[in-house]
Motif scaffolding. Structure first.
Motif, PDB file in Angstrom:
ATOM      1  N   TRP A  12      -5.249   7.559  -4.155  1.00  0.00           N
ATOM      2  CA  TRP A  12      -6.250   7.032  -5.074  1.00  0.00           C
ATOM      3  C   TRP A  12      -5.952   7.381  -6.525  1.00  0.00           C
ATOM      4  O   TRP A  12      -6.369   6.652  -7.439  1.00  0.00           O
ATOM      5  CB  TRP A  12      -7.644   7.504  -4.673  1.00  0.00           C
ATOM      6  CG  TRP A  12      -8.092   6.774  -3.451  1.00  0.00           C
ATOM      7  CD1 TRP A  12      -8.071   7.222  -2.159  1.00  0.00           C
ATOM      8  CD2 TRP A  12      -8.553   5.426  -3.387  1.00  0.00           C
ATOM      9  NE1 TRP A  12      -8.497   6.237  -1.310  1.00  0.00           N
ATOM     10  CE2 TRP A  12      -8.804   5.125  -2.023  1.00  0.00           C
ATOM     11  CE3 TRP A  12      -8.787   4.445  -4.354  1.00  0.00           C
ATOM     12  CZ2 TRP A  12      -9.279   3.887  -1.615  1.00  0.00           C
ATOM     13  CZ3 TRP A  12      -9.253   3.209  -3.942  1.00  0.00           C
ATOM     14  CH2 TRP A  12      -9.503   2.937  -2.592  1.00  0.00           C
ATOM     15  N   GLY A  17      -4.911   3.117  -6.377  1.00  0.00           N
ATOM     16  CA  GLY A  17      -6.203   3.336  -7.014  1.00  0.00           C
ATOM     17  C   GLY A  17      -6.380   2.508  -8.271  1.00  0.00           C
ATOM     18  O   GLY A  17      -7.467   1.987  -8.546  1.00  0.00           O
ATOM     19  N   ASN A  56     -15.094   5.834 -10.077  1.00  0.00           N
ATOM     20  CA  ASN A  56     -14.206   4.733 -10.429  1.00  0.00           C
ATOM     21  C   ASN A  56     -14.494   4.287 -11.862  1.00  0.00           C
ATOM     22  O   ASN A  56     -14.527   5.122 -12.767  1.00  0.00           O
ATOM     23  CB  ASN A  56     -14.294   3.612  -9.396  1.00  0.00           C
ATOM     24  CG  ASN A  56     -13.112   2.665  -9.470  1.00  0.00           C
ATOM     25  OD1 ASN A  56     -13.240   1.520  -9.894  1.00  0.00           O
ATOM     26  ND2 ASN A  56     -11.934   3.140  -9.089  1.00  0.00           N
ATOM     27  N   HIS A 119     -12.830   7.668   2.424  1.00  0.00           N
ATOM     28  CA  HIS A 119     -11.434   7.822   2.027  1.00  0.00           C
ATOM     29  C   HIS A 119     -11.008   9.280   1.870  1.00  0.00           C
ATOM     30  O   HIS A 119      -9.881   9.556   1.446  1.00  0.00           O
ATOM     31  CB  HIS A 119     -11.180   7.077   0.711  1.00  0.00           C
ATOM     32  CG  HIS A 119     -11.445   5.605   0.784  1.00  0.00           C
ATOM     33  ND1 HIS A 119     -10.798   4.776   1.684  1.00  0.00           N
ATOM     34  CD2 HIS A 119     -12.288   4.807   0.075  1.00  0.00           C
ATOM     35  CE1 HIS A 119     -11.226   3.531   1.516  1.00  0.00           C
ATOM     36  NE2 HIS A 119     -12.141   3.523   0.562  1.00  0.00           N
TER      37      HIS A 119
END
Length: 207
Positions: A12, A17, A56, A119
């Motif tokens: 990620w 990512g 994010n 995840h």
């Protein structure tokens, strides 16, 4: 790139990512998040600070800011590209680090994780559970794929990167003072505000 403990963190933090960002930025997603969090927040009260683990580019925090404009918002994010985009929002405090390694001294009225526990390396879940609990003054919100028992699935052609289980149940088993306030399901075929087939849980710590 910084050295990370698990393959999932490297995944990620790296190219995958960053590519994820391109697939997941839209005003429609923010609208769906506003609909979701308005429902969740309606059964809570007194939230003046929120931290999101794995924020994010801030689609959830943008929605929360629209709903609670006076609430302080904090993000923990591992990906460099995502952090750069987060910095455009002056109302978000950012910890640029892995959830597993982030060192945080504050406490928050609500700790939030959405589409991230699935995840995390299953061997490291206890660390994340502890942070969700310890950094919360009152509420914990989990929005994830649900399965009654642990299962691993292929994720966009990658193995060992997607895990489903009863995250909220495990958290309540770990901390006996947690109370389930409410829960619900959001569906990818919702006519107005689709989400990615997630189940949400709002938990409250005992006083």
């Amino acid at each position: 790139m910084k050295s990370y403990k698990t393959e999932q963190e490297k995944f990620w933090a790296g190219e995958f990512g960053s590519n994820y960002i391109d697939r997941n930025q839209s005003k429609n997603l923010i609208a769906s998040n506003i609909a979701l969090f308005s429902k969740i927040l309606s059964i809570s009260n007194g939230i003046s600070s929120i931290i999101e683990f794995g924020a994010n580019i801030g689609l959830n925090l943008q929605a929360l800011h629209a709903l609670l404009p006076n609430t302080s918002l904090t993000a923990v994010e591992i990906n460099d590209t995502a952090v750069t985009m987060l910095k455009q929002f002056e109302y978000i405090k950012i910890y640029h680090d892995s959830i597993l390694e982030a060192s945080i001294n504050e406490r928050y009225d609500l700790t939030l994780i959405k589409g991230v526990l699935i995840h995390i390396n299953p061997n490291e879940l206890e660390i994340v559970y502890e942070k969700l609990y310890n950094f919360s003054n009152r509420y914990i919100c989990i929005v994830e794929y649900y399965n009654p028992t642990p299962v691993e699935l292929s994720y966009r052609g990658h193995e060992d990167k997607l895990f489903k289980r009863d995250f909220a149940g495990e958290l309540m088993d770990k901390y006996s003072d947690l109370k389930l306030i409410d829960y619900g399901f959001v569906y990818h075929r919702d006519a107005n505000f689709p989400q990615d087939d997630c189940t949400w849980f709002l938990l409250e710590k005992g006083k």
